[in-house]
Design an enzyme around this catalytic site. Structure first.
Site, PDB file in Angstrom:
ATOM      1  N   LYS A  67      84.658  67.861  47.150  1.00  0.00           N
ATOM      2  CA  LYS A  67      84.190  68.014  48.533  1.00  0.00           C
ATOM      3  C   LYS A  67      84.738  69.507  49.286  1.00  0.00           C
ATOM      4  O   LYS A  67      83.618  69.913  49.803  1.00  0.00           O
ATOM      5  CB  LYS A  67      84.565  66.688  49.509  1.00  0.00           C
ATOM      6  CG  LYS A  67      84.016  65.448  49.115  1.00  0.00           C
ATOM      7  CD  LYS A  67      84.916  64.429  49.514  1.00  0.00           C
ATOM      8  CE  LYS A  67      84.134  63.109  48.915  1.00  0.00           C
ATOM      9  NZ  LYS A  67      84.911  61.730  49.330  1.00  0.00           N
ATOM     10  N   GLN A 127      90.116  59.681  52.733  1.00  0.00           N
ATOM     11  CA  GLN A 127      89.464  59.426  51.417  1.00  0.00           C
ATOM     12  C   GLN A 127      90.087  58.076  50.728  1.00  0.00           C
ATOM     13  O   GLN A 127      91.338  57.467  51.012  1.00  0.00           O
ATOM     14  CB  GLN A 127      90.133  60.423  50.393  1.00  0.00           C
ATOM     15  CG  GLN A 127      89.883  60.341  48.995  1.00  0.00           C
ATOM     16  CD  GLN A 127      88.154  60.404  48.723  1.00  0.00           C
ATOM     17  OE1 GLN A 127      87.709  61.411  49.241  1.00  0.00           O
ATOM     18  NE2 GLN A 127      87.732  59.462  47.926  1.00  0.00           N
ATOM     19  N   ASP A 178      81.546  59.545  57.033  1.00  0.00           N
ATOM     20  CA  ASP A 178      81.307  58.582  55.922  1.00  0.00           C
ATOM     21  C   ASP A 178      80.586  57.597  56.497  1.00  0.00           C
ATOM     22  O   ASP A 178      79.894  56.946  55.624  1.00  0.00           O
ATOM     23  CB  ASP A 178      82.742  58.031  55.645  1.00  0.00           C
ATOM     24  CG  ASP A 178      83.305  58.621  54.430  1.00  0.00           C
ATOM     25  OD1 ASP A 178      82.619  58.970  53.466  1.00  0.00           O
ATOM     26  OD2 ASP A 178      84.638  58.322  54.117  1.00  0.00           O
TER      27      ASP A 178
END
Ligand code: NAP
Length: 302
Positions: A64, A108, A131
């Site tokens: 990422k 994460q 997200d």
């Protein structure tokens, strides 16, 4: 053949399926994102919080960050030890919510067992929830609204199907898996007005997953079971998207393992289109995270 698809050669013989190349689709999307970033009044800025030492998670986070660098998105990487108190992560989130020059916040997954991932996700300002896991954003998805953040993996699958010019109208789609991050939002996106597929969701209590799949024009597999979808589960000409990423033992490899999807590679003998693992949905997930970060920046700064 579908647009942007390539004929697959596997196991030394030609197979019928064409490949949906996730890397090429992601590169195409990145080109468009670069243009949008150039038009932003400020530099998009993504923060990634990672807790603990899970090696796979660190690989994902590094991917990422590399993507951010490629696109000119600023990134902040917060790494915390496994035994960090949940309140420390909560404090980071709350302070990032207030930071005007920061537009996206990602925690994460997985977090250590002593942390409540749902509660922490709910602390994120939904406008910065890149997200798309905040209940406000998942709720907007259910409402069919376009002003939320859509979870990256199912959004990436939709982008791949759009890129390959697959017409989903009236098609019978089967989604295997009902997680809040992949399966359920995937089913909603496929059934959404304007996409108009007829969707069946298969899960671990489904009586006969194979017969459900055999009726499908489109299969999206997100079960986390290596190569569960066998060639005789797929009708001739079906379109198959493999979300699964599974590490399986393989003594023929120097490292002793290989990556396998949820779909057996021989499904290529029956399918008309198949997304590979690796190089399919994985790169699209990262690209959609970048897209969500740019969208968040545009909305917060307009
Ligand atoms: P998850 O939360 O573990 O959910 C798995 C789902 O599969 C559950 O709904 C489960 O049903 C269902 N399932 C499990 N075994 C089944 C079986 N034998 N028959 C039918 N359904 C079954 O996993 P996830 O987060 O959705 O991820 C799924 C896979 O996608 C994993 O391999 C993961 O690594 C991969 N993934 C890839 C990306 C990417 O970027 N490519 C991103 C995210 C995830 P129940 O609900 O009944 O338990």
């Amino acid at each position: 053949m579908h647009k942007n698809a390539q004929t697959v050669e596997a196991f030394g013989r030609f197979m019928s399926a064409a490949r949906i190349d996730g890397k090429a689709c992601a590169a195409d999307l990145e080109k468009r994102l670069k243009q949008r970033i150039a038009n932003c009044s400020v530099q998009p800025h993504l923060a990634v919080i990672i807790v603990g030492d899970d090696p796979a998670s660190h690989v994902y986070v590094n991917n990422k960050i590399r993507s951010c660098e490629r696109l000119g998105i600023r990134s902040t990487h917060v790494e915390l030890p496994e035994d960090t108190d949940e309140s420390v992560v909560a404090d980071y989130i709350q302070s990032m919510n207030q930071q005007n020059d920061l537009h996206g916040i990602l925690i994460q997954s997985p977090l250590p067992k002593h942390m409540n991932e749902e509660a922490l996700t709910e602390l994120i300002d939904p406008r910065k929830d890149v997200d798309g896991f905040h209940p406000v954003n998942l709720g907007r998805l259910v409402q069919g609204r376009s002003d939320g953040m859509v979870p990256c993996t199912p959004a990436g699958v939709m982008e791949m199907l759009r890129w390959a010019e697959v017409d989903l109208t009236g098609k019978k789609a089967v989604v295997l898996g009902r997680s809040f991050n992949v399966g359920m939002p995937q089913a909603l996106l496929l059934a959404a007005r304007g996409v108009d597929a007829t969707v069946t969701v298969v899960h671990s209590r489904t009586r006969d997953a194979k017969s459900e799949c055999l009726q499908a024009d489109v299969i999206v597999a997100a079960v986390g079971r290596p190569e569960m979808i066998q060639p005789d589960w797929v009708k001739k000409g079906a379109i198959v998207v493999d979300v699964g990423i599974n590490r399986v033992d393989d003594s023929s490899r120097e490292r002793g393992w290989r990556l396998a999807g949820d779909v057996h590679p021989d499904v290529a003998l029956h399918a008309s289109l198949l997304s590979p693992v690796p190089g399919g949905v994985g790169p699209m997930t990262v690209a959609m995270l970048m897209a969500n970060t740019v969208t968040a920046t545009e909305r917060l700064c307009s």
